[in-house]
Design an enzyme around this catalytic site. Structure first.
Site, mmCIF file in Angstrom:
data_model
loop_
_atom_site.group_PDB
_atom_site.id
_atom_site.type_symbol
_atom_site.label_atom_id
_atom_site.label_comp_id
_atom_site.label_asym_id
_atom_site.label_seq_id
_atom_site.Cartn_x
_atom_site.Cartn_y
_atom_site.Cartn_z
ATOM 1 N NE ARG A 1 19.498 -96.059 2.368
ATOM 2 C CZ ARG A 1 20.696 -96.640 2.512
ATOM 3 N NH1 ARG A 1 21.113 -97.070 3.699
ATOM 4 N NH2 ARG A 1 21.497 -96.773 1.490
ATOM 5 C CB SER B 1 16.261 -94.194 -3.364
ATOM 6 O OG SER B 1 17.420 -94.355 -4.148
ATOM 7 C CD GLU C 1 15.775 -94.737 0.829
ATOM 8 O OE1 GLU C 1 15.933 -95.637 -0.019
ATOM 9 O OE2 GLU C 1 16.644 -93.907 1.115
HETATM 10 C C1 LIG Z 1 19.441 -86.381 -4.563
HETATM 11 C C2 LIG Z 1 19.317 -87.237 -3.324
HETATM 12 C C3 LIG Z 1 20.158 -88.312 -3.145
HETATM 13 C C4 LIG Z 1 20.060 -89.127 -2.001
HETATM 14 N N1 LIG Z 1 20.916 -90.156 -1.841
HETATM 15 C C5 LIG Z 1 20.869 -90.902 -0.730
HETATM 16 C C6 LIG Z 1 21.807 -91.962 -0.504
HETATM 17 O O1 LIG Z 1 22.691 -92.212 -1.303
HETATM 18 N N2 LIG Z 1 21.705 -92.682 0.639
HETATM 19 C C7 LIG Z 1 20.736 -92.428 1.572
HETATM 20 O O2 LIG Z 1 20.697 -93.108 2.605
HETATM 21 N N3 LIG Z 1 19.831 -91.437 1.399
HETATM 22 C C8 LIG Z 1 19.882 -90.681 0.278
HETATM 23 N N4 LIG Z 1 18.967 -89.680 0.101
HETATM 24 C C9 LIG Z 1 17.919 -89.459 1.109
HETATM 25 C C10 LIG Z 1 18.325 -88.464 2.221
HETATM 26 O O3 LIG Z 1 19.437 -87.713 1.807
HETATM 27 C C11 LIG Z 1 18.651 -89.181 3.530
HETATM 28 O O4 LIG Z 1 17.576 -89.969 3.958
HETATM 29 C C12 LIG Z 1 19.023 -88.176 4.628
HETATM 30 O O5 LIG Z 1 19.678 -88.866 5.665
HETATM 31 C C13 LIG Z 1 17.838 -87.422 5.189
HETATM 32 O O6 LIG Z 1 18.329 -86.402 6.045
HETATM 33 P P1 LIG Z 1 17.531 -85.030 6.227
HETATM 34 O O7 LIG Z 1 18.257 -84.181 7.181
HETATM 35 O O8 LIG Z 1 17.249 -84.423 4.899
HETATM 36 O O9 LIG Z 1 16.189 -85.578 6.881
HETATM 37 P P2 LIG Z 1 14.721 -84.981 6.709
HETATM 38 O O10 LIG Z 1 14.204 -85.369 5.364
HETATM 39 O O11 LIG Z 1 14.671 -83.557 7.088
HETATM 40 O O12 LIG Z 1 13.967 -85.840 7.838
HETATM 41 C C14 LIG Z 1 13.877 -87.250 7.724
HETATM 42 C C15 LIG Z 1 13.267 -87.815 8.996
HETATM 43 O O13 LIG Z 1 14.178 -87.665 10.072
HETATM 44 C C16 LIG Z 1 13.569 -86.900 11.137
HETATM 45 N N5 LIG Z 1 14.637 -86.091 11.723
HETATM 46 C C17 LIG Z 1 15.561 -85.329 11.070
HETATM 47 N N6 LIG Z 1 16.404 -84.784 11.937
HETATM 48 C C18 LIG Z 1 16.031 -85.202 13.164
HETATM 49 C C19 LIG Z 1 16.515 -84.969 14.497
HETATM 50 N N7 LIG Z 1 17.570 -84.180 14.747
HETATM 51 N N8 LIG Z 1 15.866 -85.568 15.538
HETATM 52 C C20 LIG Z 1 14.795 -86.357 15.311
HETATM 53 N N9 LIG Z 1 14.274 -86.599 14.090
HETATM 54 C C21 LIG Z 1 14.893 -86.023 13.038
HETATM 55 C C22 LIG Z 1 12.494 -86.072 10.449
HETATM 56 O O14 LIG Z 1 11.492 -85.657 11.361
HETATM 57 C C23 LIG Z 1 11.986 -87.088 9.434
HETATM 58 O O15 LIG Z 1 11.144 -88.018 10.055
HETATM 59 C C24 LIG Z 1 19.066 -88.846 -1.028
HETATM 60 C C25 LIG Z 1 18.212 -87.747 -1.207
HETATM 61 C C26 LIG Z 1 18.344 -86.945 -2.331
HETATM 62 C C27 LIG Z 1 17.440 -85.751 -2.481
#
Ligand SMILES: Cc1cc2nc3c(=O)[nH]c(=O)nc-3n(C[C@H](O)[C@H](O)[C@H](O)COP(=O)(O)OP(=O)(O)OC[C@H]3O[C@@H](n4cnc5c(N)ncnc54)[C@H](O)[C@@H]3O)c2cc1C
Length: 322
Positions: free
Chosen positions: A185, A241, A314
């Site tokens: 992560r 998480s 996380e």
């Molecule tokens: C129900 C649920 C289940 C989940 N299960 C998992 C799992 O199994 N495994 C796991 O790893 N995670 C899991 N997550 C967490 C989440 O899905 C991941 O961390 C995911 O990769 C976040 O992506 P996002 O687009 O939503 O990022 P965001 O939450 O929108 O952003 C996260 C970070 O990335 C930055 N960011 C996003 N896009 C860019 C870009 N293009 N350029 C620069 N910075 C950027 C943002 O500024 C921020 O700092 C889960 C979440 C939920 C709600």
């Protein structure tokens, strides 16, 4: 001076709709967060690139919001510009023969706002192996690259080949996956536990290197992951998480063993289905970010006192916190 008092607007050539005081809660998976001073949705990488460069020129701090599934946005919201990334093109590209004369494994190209789960589904439908684990992970490819997202024993770093990004020196560069220091992560693009808007790197797109597989077997494997998730994770709004797993243990097991399952502060609750998930059952307008933070601090304090283990977040806290 609040940034909202400045009369700012990107030039027409950027081609975006400019919004002010935009509520962000509906754009997050936990349905929490105050407004963004300025807000833009981009649907093409050129818009994303031009907008970030323009924001740098006028010194307007920006924050990229992907699926909002790993960020706890403060109740006070985000000062500066939030760029909502909906650049969603995904395609399968053959490997360039000049680079790989004896190896025909194809690439999956994805713009950074593409849903990771959608990209995984595209690859499975093409009979390509490597991203099956991702069919159940919310969020965008950009967020997954930043976090080295992973599930069911797979993670981004295993199949990511390279990314195109706008770096801090304002150059568009192709960066090899091996340069991103991907760990559990973590990547060197991730900006810490509490983040404000800034002028950080922007992921524009990513290439994943895939293998050939049997379509039916890949579909069955992905379905197994989805079924497992339905059995073991809550359906209420959450950020997944909350804490990373400490070495050799599980954050959810520790929270449960500390007797915190079902514990509530305000509208936020420790899920009874999975204790590492903090849920906001009431949705938009119900739970507050301050309650999530208070519950996180209570969990950290209790687990530390009882087991001597410090749980690390996380999720990232975003915006203005007291
Ligand atoms: C129900 C649920 C289940 C989940 N299960 C998992 C799992 O199994 N495994 C796991 O790893 N995670 C899991 N997550 C967490 C989440 O899905 C991941 O961390 C995911 O990769 C976040 O992506 P996002 O687009 O939503 O990022 P965001 O939450 O929108 O952003 C996260 C970070 O990335 C930055 N960011 C996003 N896009 C860019 C870009 N293009 N350029 C620069 N910075 C950027 C943002 O500024 C921020 O700092 C889960 C979440 C939920 C709600």
């Amino acid at each position: 001076m609040p940034i909202t008092t400045l009369a700012l607007h990107p030039p027409a050539s950027v081609g975006v709709e400019w919004e002010v005081d935009k509520p962000l809660a509906p754009l997050t998976s936990i349905k929490i967060g105050g407004p963004a001073d300025y807000f833009v949705t981009v649907s093409h990488p050129h818009q994303l690139l031009r907008l970030a460069r323009w924001a740098r020129t006028v010194e307007l701090p920006y924050l990229i919001l992907g699926g909002g599934s790993n960020v706890l946005i403060s109740d006070a919201g985000v000062r500066g510009l939030v760029i909502h990334n909906r650049c969603r093109t995904v395609r399968i590209d053959p490997a360039p023969c000049s680079l790989f004369p004896l190896d025909e494994r194809p690439f999956l190209f994805a713009e950074s706002g593409a849903l990771l789960a959608g990209a995984a589904r595209t690859s499975i439908n093409e009979g390509l192996a490597g991203l099956e684990w991702a069919v159940s992970v919310p969020g965008t490819v950009g967020g997954a690259v930043i976090n080295n997202a992973g599930a069911h024993g797979g993670e981004v770093k295993e199949s990511l080949w390279d990314v195109m990004l706008l770096d801090e020196a304002d150059e568009v560069r192709i960066v090899q996956a091996s340069e991103l220091d991907h760990r559990y992560r973590h990547s060197n693009l991730k900006r810490g536990e509490i983040i404000q808007g800034g002028f950080g790197p922007v992921v524009l797109s990513a290439n994943f290197r895939l293998g050939f597989g049997d379509g039916e077997a890949l579909r069955a494997k992905a379905q197994g992951f989805l079924d497992h998730r339905r059995r073991t994770q809550p359906v209420e709004p959450s950020l997944g998480s909350t804490f990373t797993n400490p070495a050799g243990d599980y954050a959810g097991r520790l929270i449960d063993a500390a007797g915190l399952r079902g514990m509530q502060i305000g509208g936020i609750e420790v899920s009874r289905t999975h204790a590492n998930f903090l849920i906001n059952p009431g949705g938009v307008g119900s739970g507050r970010a301050a309650d999530v933070l208070a519950l996180m601090e209570m969990i950290q304090e209790r687990v530390l006192r009882q087991f001597g283990i410090r749980l690390d977040a996380e999720i990232q806290r975003v915006g203005a916190w007291q």
